[in-house]
Scaffold this motif. Sequence first.
Motif, mmCIF file in Angstrom:
data_model
loop_
_atom_site.group_PDB
_atom_site.id
_atom_site.type_symbol
_atom_site.label_atom_id
_atom_site.label_comp_id
_atom_site.label_asym_id
_atom_site.label_seq_id
_atom_site.Cartn_x
_atom_site.Cartn_y
_atom_site.Cartn_z
ATOM 1 N N PRO A 109 26.532 41.635 33.141
ATOM 2 C CA PRO A 109 27.730 41.498 33.969
ATOM 3 C C PRO A 109 28.409 40.153 33.770
ATOM 4 O O PRO A 109 27.769 39.145 33.448
ATOM 5 C CB PRO A 109 27.190 41.654 35.397
ATOM 6 N N SER A 110 29.720 40.151 33.951
ATOM 7 C CA SER A 110 30.500 38.924 33.803
ATOM 8 C C SER A 110 31.593 38.896 34.858
ATOM 9 O O SER A 110 31.738 39.816 35.666
ATOM 10 C CB SER A 110 31.105 38.835 32.390
ATOM 11 N N SER A 111 32.365 37.807 34.865
ATOM 12 C CA SER A 111 33.459 37.663 35.816
ATOM 13 C C SER A 111 34.458 36.674 35.237
ATOM 14 O O SER A 111 34.250 36.119 34.152
ATOM 15 C CB SER A 111 32.939 37.170 37.175
ATOM 16 N N LEU A 112 35.559 36.432 35.949
ATOM 17 C CA LEU A 112 36.533 35.422 35.543
ATOM 18 C C LEU A 112 36.988 34.678 36.795
ATOM 19 O O LEU A 112 37.708 35.221 37.630
ATOM 20 C CB LEU A 112 37.719 36.062 34.832
ATOM 21 N N HIS A 113 36.534 33.439 36.906
ATOM 22 C CA HIS A 113 36.870 32.583 38.052
ATOM 23 C C HIS A 113 38.037 31.686 37.677
ATOM 24 O O HIS A 113 38.071 31.094 36.598
ATOM 25 C CB HIS A 113 35.650 31.750 38.441
ATOM 26 N N TRP A 114 38.988 31.553 38.604
ATOM 27 C CA TRP A 114 40.217 30.794 38.358
ATOM 28 C C TRP A 114 40.049 29.399 38.957
ATOM 29 O O TRP A 114 40.380 29.154 40.105
ATOM 30 C CB TRP A 114 41.405 31.547 38.939
ATOM 31 N N ARG A 120 43.793 34.591 46.521
ATOM 32 C CA ARG A 120 43.108 35.483 47.437
ATOM 33 C C ARG A 120 41.634 35.584 47.075
ATOM 34 O O ARG A 120 41.253 35.631 45.894
ATOM 35 C CB ARG A 120 43.773 36.855 47.445
ATOM 36 N N ASN A 121 40.805 35.670 48.106
ATOM 37 C CA ASN A 121 39.362 35.577 47.923
ATOM 38 C C ASN A 121 38.791 36.735 47.120
ATOM 39 O O ASN A 121 37.827 36.572 46.368
ATOM 40 C CB ASN A 121 38.681 35.510 49.290
ATOM 41 N N ASP A 122 39.394 37.915 47.234
ATOM 42 C CA ASP A 122 38.840 39.081 46.547
ATOM 43 C C ASP A 122 39.228 39.123 45.066
ATOM 44 O O ASP A 122 38.875 40.052 44.357
ATOM 45 C CB ASP A 122 39.277 40.375 47.240
ATOM 46 N N MET A 123 39.954 38.096 44.588
ATOM 47 C CA MET A 123 40.305 37.990 43.174
ATOM 48 C C MET A 123 39.797 36.694 42.560
ATOM 49 O O MET A 123 40.180 36.326 41.444
ATOM 50 C CB MET A 123 41.835 38.090 42.993
ATOM 51 N N ASP A 124 38.938 35.993 43.276
ATOM 52 C CA ASP A 124 38.496 34.661 42.859
ATOM 53 C C ASP A 124 37.517 34.690 41.699
ATOM 54 O O ASP A 124 37.322 33.694 41.015
ATOM 55 C CB ASP A 124 37.870 33.935 44.055
ATOM 56 N N GLY A 125 36.867 35.807 41.462
ATOM 57 C CA GLY A 125 35.962 35.919 40.330
ATOM 58 C C GLY A 125 34.585 35.343 40.571
ATOM 59 O O GLY A 125 33.882 35.012 39.616
ATOM 60 N N ALA A 126 34.189 35.208 41.826
ATOM 61 C CA ALA A 126 32.855 34.697 42.148
ATOM 62 C C ALA A 126 32.239 35.606 43.202
ATOM 63 O O ALA A 126 32.852 35.865 44.241
ATOM 64 C CB ALA A 126 32.921 33.266 42.664
ATOM 65 N N THR A 127 31.035 36.091 42.921
ATOM 66 C CA THR A 127 30.367 36.960 43.884
ATOM 67 C C THR A 127 29.910 36.138 45.082
ATOM 68 O O THR A 127 29.662 34.931 44.948
ATOM 69 C CB THR A 127 29.131 37.624 43.246
ATOM 70 N N PRO A 128 29.796 36.740 46.267
ATOM 71 C CA PRO A 128 29.979 38.166 46.554
ATOM 72 C C PRO A 128 31.412 38.564 46.891
ATOM 73 O O PRO A 128 31.682 39.727 47.121
ATOM 74 C CB PRO A 128 29.070 38.371 47.762
ATOM 75 N N ALA A 129 32.340 37.590 46.941
ATOM 76 C CA ALA A 129 33.715 37.919 47.313
ATOM 77 C C ALA A 129 34.351 38.863 46.295
ATOM 78 O O ALA A 129 35.097 39.773 46.666
ATOM 79 C CB ALA A 129 34.542 36.638 47.442
ATOM 80 N N THR A 130 34.061 38.650 45.018
ATOM 81 C CA THR A 130 34.576 39.514 43.959
ATOM 82 C C THR A 130 33.395 40.077 43.173
ATOM 83 O O THR A 130 32.607 39.300 42.628
ATOM 84 C CB THR A 130 35.492 38.727 43.007
ATOM 85 N N PRO A 131 33.251 41.382 43.089
ATOM 86 C CA PRO A 131 32.123 41.948 42.322
ATOM 87 C C PRO A 131 32.217 41.581 40.843
ATOM 88 O O PRO A 131 33.315 41.444 40.292
ATOM 89 C CB PRO A 131 32.273 43.457 42.536
ATOM 90 N N ASN A 132 31.062 41.399 40.212
ATOM 91 C CA ASN A 132 31.037 41.156 38.780
ATOM 92 C C ASN A 132 31.466 42.414 38.020
ATOM 93 O O ASN A 132 31.441 43.526 38.555
ATOM 94 C CB ASN A 132 29.637 40.728 38.330
ATOM 95 N N ILE A 133 31.839 42.217 36.752
ATOM 96 C CA ILE A 133 32.277 43.312 35.894
ATOM 97 C C ILE A 133 31.091 43.774 35.050
ATOM 98 O O ILE A 133 30.515 42.980 34.301
ATOM 99 C CB ILE A 133 33.429 42.860 34.982
#
Length: 276
Positions: A109-114, A120-133
Amino acid sequence: MNRQSVGTTILTRRTFLAATLAASTAAMAACGKPTSVNPAPDPIAVAEAARPHTGRTVTAALTPGPADIDLGGPVARTLAYNNSVPGPLIRANVGDELAISVTNGLDHPSSLHWHGIALRNDMDGATPATPNIDPSSTFTYRFSAPHPGTYWAHPHTGLDADYGLYAPVIIDDPAEPGRYDAEWIVVLDDWTDGIGSSPQQLYDGLRPVTGAGGHSGGMPGMSGTPLECQGFPVSAAWARARFSGATRVTSATPSTWRTVAFRRHRPLSPLALGSG
């Protein structure tokens, strides 16, 4: 009592019973109706609506995955966005909506943190606020950027950023005059993968922190590692000419202090500083 009065009495009772039954049914139906209550506003939607919006959407597609990267001679098998280190530049104006699709080409799994962007918190790219890909899956980050600046994006999963998964992000202010002839975008990194100890080996070699003074020992393999910079080259003719330039510098290793200077040029005057 005559027939008519008896009949009248019977009809009146029937009418009364029918009216009572209808009233009871109506009351029961009224009790079963839910009470209309205005739902509380979504705090994320409220915060997003308060940010500037231009109505313009900037799109990009990133695919993290294994890649062979030329380090100016040595070739390292590492990780990259779209086979490039740094990854592609993402650029927008204040108030634009960014729609960045990430297709995970990794085996984990990966993500993209800005990094540094207020969003917005649900697009921040860090769990648990944004699920990993998950691997082989795609997720689109959608948000508007309210503040101008030079930022960078990177995963919040393991040591992926240390292997080369990062990309510059620039949010322009349309009101900025931009009185310069050229612009350079530079990403700084302490690169080790493929030319020395891997990021995982460095991480495994870290010693526990003792006291308030910091690490009890140094980080193995970090001394003498080359500094990776990627930007836009300037021709010799330009170098001899009189021109002004804007240099945007972001560091993929925020824990490392750096001094940036250019030979035969006046000291740099920062337009903005930020820790992200």
